[in-house]
Design a protein around this motif. Structure first.
Motif, PDB file in Angstrom:
ATOM      1  N   ASN A 104      22.945  15.215 -39.712  1.00 59.09           N
ATOM      2  CA  ASN A 104      23.770  14.240 -40.419  1.00 59.09           C
ATOM      3  C   ASN A 104      24.720  13.539 -39.450  1.00 59.09           C
ATOM      4  N   ARG A 105      25.347  14.308 -38.566  1.00 61.23           N
ATOM      5  CA  ARG A 105      26.263  13.724 -37.575  1.00 61.23           C
ATOM      6  C   ARG A 105      25.518  12.793 -36.629  1.00 61.23           C
ATOM      7  N   ALA A 106      24.320  13.200 -36.212  1.00 63.47           N
ATOM      8  CA  ALA A 106      23.527  12.364 -35.316  1.00 63.47           C
ATOM      9  C   ALA A 106      23.173  11.044 -35.990  1.00 63.47           C
ATOM     10  N   GLN A 107      22.872  11.090 -37.277  1.00 62.91           N
ATOM     11  CA  GLN A 107      22.546   9.880 -38.019  1.00 62.91           C
ATOM     12  C   GLN A 107      23.761   8.945 -38.092  1.00 62.91           C
ATOM     13  N   ARG A 108      24.932   9.516 -38.347  1.00 61.37           N
ATOM     14  CA  ARG A 108      26.154   8.703 -38.405  1.00 61.37           C
ATOM     15  C   ARG A 108      26.507   8.150 -37.027  1.00 61.37           C
ATOM     16  N   ASP A 109      26.352   8.977 -35.982  1.00 57.36           N
ATOM     17  CA  ASP A 109      26.616   8.509 -34.620  1.00 57.36           C
ATOM     18  C   ASP A 109      25.682   7.355 -34.263  1.00 57.36           C
ATOM     19  N   ASP A 110      24.402   7.469 -34.645  1.00 55.17           N
ATOM     20  CA  ASP A 110      23.440   6.402 -34.370  1.00 55.17           C
ATOM     21  C   ASP A 110      23.848   5.108 -35.065  1.00 55.17           C
ATOM     22  N   TRP A 111      24.295   5.222 -36.329  1.00 56.08           N
ATOM     23  CA  TRP A 111      24.717   4.027 -37.056  1.00 56.08           C
ATOM     24  C   TRP A 111      25.898   3.375 -36.337  1.00 56.08           C
ATOM     25  N   LEU A 112      26.880   4.188 -35.949  1.00 52.51           N
ATOM     26  CA  LEU A 112      28.078   3.650 -35.302  1.00 52.51           C
ATOM     27  C   LEU A 112      27.743   3.052 -33.938  1.00 52.51           C
ATOM     28  N   LEU A 113      26.923   3.737 -33.157  1.00 47.91           N
ATOM     29  CA  LEU A 113      26.515   3.216 -31.848  1.00 47.91           C
ATOM     30  C   LEU A 113      25.794   1.883 -31.999  1.00 47.91           C
ATOM     31  N   ASN A 114      24.868   1.807 -32.940  1.00 47.73           N
ATOM     32  CA  ASN A 114      24.134   0.566 -33.172  1.00 47.73           C
ATOM     33  C   ASN A 114      25.082  -0.552 -33.617  1.00 47.73           C
ATOM     34  N   SER A 115      26.031  -0.217 -34.481  1.00 44.99           N
ATOM     35  CA  SER A 115      26.989  -1.228 -34.951  1.00 44.99           C
ATOM     36  C   SER A 115      27.853  -1.744 -33.805  1.00 44.99           C
ATOM     37  N   ILE A 116      28.326  -0.860 -32.962  1.00 39.42           N
ATOM     38  CA  ILE A 116      29.148  -1.268 -31.816  1.00 39.42           C
ATOM     39  C   ILE A 116      28.331  -2.136 -30.863  1.00 39.42           C
ATOM     40  N   ALA A 117      27.088  -1.701 -30.597  1.00 37.34           N
ATOM     41  CA  ALA A 117      26.241  -2.417 -29.639  1.00 37.34           C
ATOM     42  C   ALA A 117      25.825  -3.796 -30.141  1.00 37.34           C
ATOM     43  N   THR A 118      25.623  -3.931 -31.447  1.00 42.15           N
ATOM     44  CA  THR A 118      25.119  -5.207 -31.964  1.00 42.15           C
ATOM     45  C   THR A 118      26.204  -6.132 -32.509  1.00 42.15           C
ATOM     46  N   GLN A 119      27.341  -5.575 -32.913  1.00 44.19           N
ATOM     47  CA  GLN A 119      28.379  -6.396 -33.541  1.00 44.19           C
ATOM     48  C   GLN A 119      29.505  -6.791 -32.591  1.00 44.19           C
ATOM     49  N   LEU A 120      29.645  -6.075 -31.479  1.00 44.77           N
ATOM     50  CA  LEU A 120      30.730  -6.357 -30.535  1.00 44.77           C
ATOM     51  C   LEU A 120      30.164  -6.801 -29.193  1.00 44.77           C
ATOM     52  N   ASN A 121      30.801  -7.815 -28.597  1.00 45.76           N
ATOM     53  CA  ASN A 121      30.371  -8.225 -27.266  1.00 45.76           C
ATOM     54  C   ASN A 121      30.937  -7.243 -26.233  1.00 45.76           C
ATOM     55  N   ALA A 122      30.600  -7.440 -24.969  1.00 49.69           N
ATOM     56  CA  ALA A 122      30.998  -6.497 -23.917  1.00 49.69           C
ATOM     57  C   ALA A 122      32.519  -6.353 -23.824  1.00 49.69           C
ATOM     58  N   GLN A 123      33.258  -7.455 -23.911  1.00 47.17           N
ATOM     59  CA  GLN A 123      34.720  -7.387 -23.839  1.00 47.17           C
ATOM     60  C   GLN A 123      35.286  -6.635 -25.036  1.00 47.17           C
ATOM     61  N   GLU A 124      34.755  -6.885 -26.229  1.00 45.52           N
ATOM     62  CA  GLU A 124      35.215  -6.186 -27.432  1.00 45.52           C
ATOM     63  C   GLU A 124      34.904  -4.688 -27.349  1.00 45.52           C
ATOM     64  N   GLN A 125      33.740  -4.354 -26.798  1.00 44.57           N
ATOM     65  CA  GLN A 125      33.404  -2.942 -26.603  1.00 44.57           C
ATOM     66  C   GLN A 125      34.397  -2.284 -25.659  1.00 44.57           C
ATOM     67  N   HIS A 126      34.749  -2.971 -24.588  1.00 47.42           N
ATOM     68  CA  HIS A 126      35.727  -2.453 -23.625  1.00 47.42           C
ATOM     69  C   HIS A 126      37.086  -2.241 -24.305  1.00 47.42           C
ATOM     70  N   THR A 127      37.513  -3.195 -25.112  1.00 47.46           N
ATOM     71  CA  THR A 127      38.783  -3.087 -25.833  1.00 47.46           C
ATOM     72  C   THR A 127      38.754  -1.896 -26.786  1.00 47.46           C
ATOM     73  N   LEU A 128      37.642  -1.740 -27.486  1.00 47.66           N
ATOM     74  CA  LEU A 128      37.502  -0.607 -28.405  1.00 47.66           C
ATOM     75  C   LEU A 128      37.586   0.720 -27.649  1.00 47.66           C
ATOM     76  N   LEU A 129      36.890   0.826 -26.547  1.00 48.38           N
ATOM     77  CA  LEU A 129      36.939   2.056 -25.741  1.00 48.38           C
ATOM     78  C   LEU A 129      38.351   2.344 -25.258  1.00 48.38           C
ATOM     79  N   ALA A 130      39.077   1.302 -24.889  1.00 49.33           N
ATOM     80  CA  ALA A 130      40.448   1.490 -24.408  1.00 49.33           C
ATOM     81  C   ALA A 130      41.379   1.960 -25.520  1.00 49.33           C
ATOM     82  N   ALA A 131      41.074   1.612 -26.767  1.00 51.23           N
ATOM     83  CA  ALA A 131      41.925   2.000 -27.905  1.00 51.23           C
ATOM     84  C   ALA A 131      41.666   3.430 -28.380  1.00 51.23           C
ATOM     85  N   ILE A 132      40.548   4.013 -28.019  1.00 49.24           N
ATOM     86  CA  ILE A 132      40.189   5.345 -28.526  1.00 49.24           C
ATOM     87  C   ILE A 132      41.243   6.400 -28.203  1.00 49.24           C
ATOM     88  N   PRO A 133      41.771   6.487 -26.981  1.00 51.37           N
ATOM     89  CA  PRO A 133      42.807   7.499 -26.718  1.00 51.37           C
ATOM     90  C   PRO A 133      44.061   7.314 -27.608  1.00 51.37           C
TER      91      PRO A 133
END
Length: 141
Positions: A104-133
């Motif tokens: 179940n967790r793997a399925q949710r992780d896959d959904w989130l990874l796919n959403s990040i990869a397809t909905q956010l550009n490289a700069q937005e992905q970088h910003t998101l990663l920086a906000a995680i901490p």
């Protein structure tokens, strides 16, 4: 201060919406949401009694007993005598339960990874990663 108030309300709303989308991406199958919640406690916190689970969920012990019994019937939990007080039973997830949760967790992780990869550009992905901490710090307090 008004900006922080608005940001807090917006973050709460976004968090709730994201949590719902994650739940929808990997439904619990034949399990009810109360059963899923109990399994989450047992996986995160370890073996617990029905009374401890009822307290965490804010329900009557009898209601929790029914939920735990249904999980036992499904082979998701197993009980064992409490080492300190043999009159009590502590429940823990079975191997089948742990496999189901991992899938179940793997399925949710896959959904989130796919959403990040397809909905956010490289700069937005970088910003998101920086906000995680920062988000982690808020969640851990």
């Amino acid at each position: 201060m008004s900006d922080l108030n608005s940001a807090a309300a917006l973050l709460r709303s976004i968090n709730g919406k994201l949590a719902r989308r994650l739940r929808e991406s990997a439904p619990p199958g034949d399990l009810t949401w109360p059963q899923v919640s109990v399994l989450g406690y047992l996986v995160r916190e370890g073996a617990m009694t029905v009374t401890e689970l009822a307290t965490l969920e804010g329900v009557r012990t009898q209601s929790m007993g029914a939920t735990v019994a249904s999980l036992q019937t499904l082979g998701m939990v197993q009980g064992a005598a409490d080492p300190q007080d043999g009159r009590k039973t502590r429940y823990q997830p079975t191997d089948a339960c742990l496999k189901l949760i991992a899938a179940n967790r793997a399925q949710r992780d896959d959904w989130l990874l796919n959403s990040i990869a397809t909905q956010l550009n490289a700069q937005e992905q970088h910003t998101l990663l920086a906000a995680i901490p920062l988000l982690q710090r808020l969640a851990d307090q």
